[in-house]
Scaffold this active site. Sequence first.
Site, PDB file in Angstrom:
ATOM      1  N   GLY A  16       0.835  -1.187   0.000  1.00  8.87           N
ATOM      2  CA  GLY A  16       0.000   0.000   0.000  1.00  8.87           C
ATOM      3  C   GLY A  16       0.868   1.233   0.000  1.00  8.87           C
ATOM      4  O   GLY A  16       2.078   1.144  -0.185  1.00  8.87           O
ATOM      5  N   ALA A  17       0.252   2.393   0.203  1.00 11.55           N
ATOM      6  CA  ALA A  17       1.018   3.632   0.202  1.00 11.55           C
ATOM      7  C   ALA A  17       1.903   3.715   1.441  1.00 11.55           C
ATOM      8  O   ALA A  17       2.979   4.287   1.417  1.00 11.55           O
ATOM      9  CB  ALA A  17       0.070   4.823   0.151  1.00 11.55           C
ATOM     10  N   GLU A  18       1.426   3.121   2.525  1.00  9.29           N
ATOM     11  CA  GLU A  18       2.097   3.251   3.813  1.00  9.29           C
ATOM     12  C   GLU A  18       3.050   2.109   4.073  1.00  9.29           C
ATOM     13  O   GLU A  18       4.130   2.301   4.598  1.00  9.29           O
ATOM     14  CB  GLU A  18       1.039   3.208   4.926  1.00  9.29           C
ATOM     15  CG  GLU A  18       0.399   4.528   5.237  1.00  9.29           C
ATOM     16  CD  GLU A  18       1.176   5.262   6.322  1.00  9.29           C
ATOM     17  OE1 GLU A  18       1.501   4.624   7.334  1.00  9.29           O
ATOM     18  OE2 GLU A  18       1.440   6.445   6.127  1.00  9.29           O
ATOM     19  N   LEU A  21       3.300  -5.625   3.067  1.00 15.43           N
ATOM     20  CA  LEU A  21       2.872  -6.782   3.839  1.00 15.43           C
ATOM     21  C   LEU A  21       3.673  -7.997   3.409  1.00 15.43           C
ATOM     22  O   LEU A  21       3.734  -8.329   2.229  1.00 15.43           O
ATOM     23  CB  LEU A  21       1.386  -7.085   3.599  1.00 15.43           C
ATOM     24  CG  LEU A  21       0.347  -6.234   4.320  1.00 15.43           C
ATOM     25  CD1 LEU A  21      -1.011  -6.875   4.156  1.00 15.43           C
ATOM     26  CD2 LEU A  21       0.675  -6.081   5.792  1.00 15.43           C
ATOM     27  N   LYS A  36       3.640  -6.339   8.887  1.00 15.43           N
ATOM     28  CA  LYS A  36       3.316  -5.074   8.253  1.00 15.43           C
ATOM     29  C   LYS A  36       4.493  -4.143   8.488  1.00 15.43           C
ATOM     30  O   LYS A  36       4.779  -3.755   9.620  1.00 15.43           O
ATOM     31  CB  LYS A  36       2.035  -4.505   8.862  1.00 15.43           C
ATOM     32  CG  LYS A  36       1.544  -3.258   8.155  1.00 15.43           C
ATOM     33  CD  LYS A  36       0.117  -2.939   8.536  1.00 15.43           C
ATOM     34  CE  LYS A  36      -0.367  -1.722   7.750  1.00 15.43           C
ATOM     35  NZ  LYS A  36      -1.791  -1.466   7.972  1.00 15.43           N
ATOM     36  N   ASP A 146     -11.408   2.890   7.780  1.00  9.80           N
ATOM     37  CA  ASP A 146     -11.318   2.519   6.366  1.00  9.80           C
ATOM     38  C   ASP A 146     -12.057   1.198   6.142  1.00  9.80           C
ATOM     39  O   ASP A 146     -11.501   0.245   5.619  1.00  9.80           O
ATOM     40  CB  ASP A 146      -9.850   2.396   5.950  1.00  9.80           C
ATOM     41  CG  ASP A 146      -9.699   2.103   4.460  1.00  9.80           C
ATOM     42  OD1 ASP A 146     -10.619   2.456   3.688  1.00  9.80           O
ATOM     43  OD2 ASP A 146      -8.679   1.519   4.073  1.00  9.80           O
TER      44      ASP A 146
END
Lengths: 240, 197
Positions: A16-18, A21, A36, A146
């Site tokens: 993801g952007a952050e 995984l 993560k 989210d």
Amino acid sequence: MTTTTEPQPPILISQGAEALLYLSPYLTPQTASITKYRPPKPYRHPTLDARLTKHRVLLESRLLIRVNGIKGVRAPRVYYVDPAGGKIVMEYIDGCSVRDVLIGVLKAHGGAMPEGEQLSTEVKGLMAKIGRMLGAMHKNEVVHGDLTTSNIMLRDTSKDKGGGELVVIDFGLGSVSTQEEDKAVDLYVLERAFISTHPKAEGLFDEVLKAYAETSKGARIVLKRLDEVRLRGRKKSMVG
Amino acid sequence: MITITLPPLPGSDRPYPAVHLALYTNVRNAAFLHSQLIAGNKDFDYGFIDASMITSTTHLLTALQRSLQAYVSNTLKTRNVHSEIVFSLSPNNNISKAFTTFGITAASKTLFVFKVVTSPDFTAAKIDSHLKASVEGDEVEINDDAIRGTADMKKILGGYRIQDWRKPDNQKAEVARDDQGALERKVIDAMVLKYVA
């Protein structure tokens, strides 16, 4: 206890952007875990970057542990946290997302979401389960931030007990809040997710709300607020 | 004695060193081992854990993994990787309290002994013979059943300050096993909370 041989390399399963995984063994080669990992962002000032990463890792892991303490709600269990290194090691959930389940149902019916009588009790039951779970989560003042059908997993039913259990994942945008507004927005975001990924699945969301309404007094107030949120969208302040 | 190597976390540059590990019951010279540890005798540079505080192999390995992770990333909070294992078990950051609660005491009857292979000198044969000569007790195979036998529920609940816990009394075997899993989860949650609180 086994004596370990060659360690399997971690597999990148999602990005993801952050965070990244990874799927990797934990403690024993037979136990799968998800790591993560929030890598440092080179465009940010190093000091700020370290602080943000640490803050977010701590927030997310605290929420995961808190959620796991709530009766009727499950999130991946946290095994290990390295705040400075930006890592959370957690339980691997063997199953598929609710999104995949719904897409499967759509496919089985030739692209049309069955309505009314046709709607199988199984899918109805799943929706009610989601509603009840969110009700319990919100009752305990946890807001996901989210909620999408991809962020709710259904543990593989063919495996041992706990089969068909719902697990909420990714609390990266979560928070603890007593405000009806935040909870209503949570539901609104989920509703948008339902409509956008499965336009024909809109009716299903009513089943979720029906079960949600029955969980607590507060839930009905949240649903009233949801009507307001629907009219104006997610942002309350209209700034930015 | 067995030798294990834990799988590394993703993104780690260094693999974890191997670890020699043994479980002893009916230990008769805990006071002597304790005194050697306190005196800092290099020959007794082991991690000693009172086995009555351990609920399962997962619990044990969780503590070991933490300690090894701190070792490879140079973030040890205690003197060495062995003392770090004892400290990792603790639900709070008080180091001396961790030692009295989870480490060896003169009264210890059951012991886990760790030796992290931080030098190529620490071969399995060498460590095994030294342990056999030093620890007066019966070595037993490490598995969940053995650990369940050495675990002291009351001490564990106290050590981790777990209050809302029903004692699994005379239940069917399956239920008892389930409760064991629930206890293990609570204990590991307590260990994780130390890092995020």
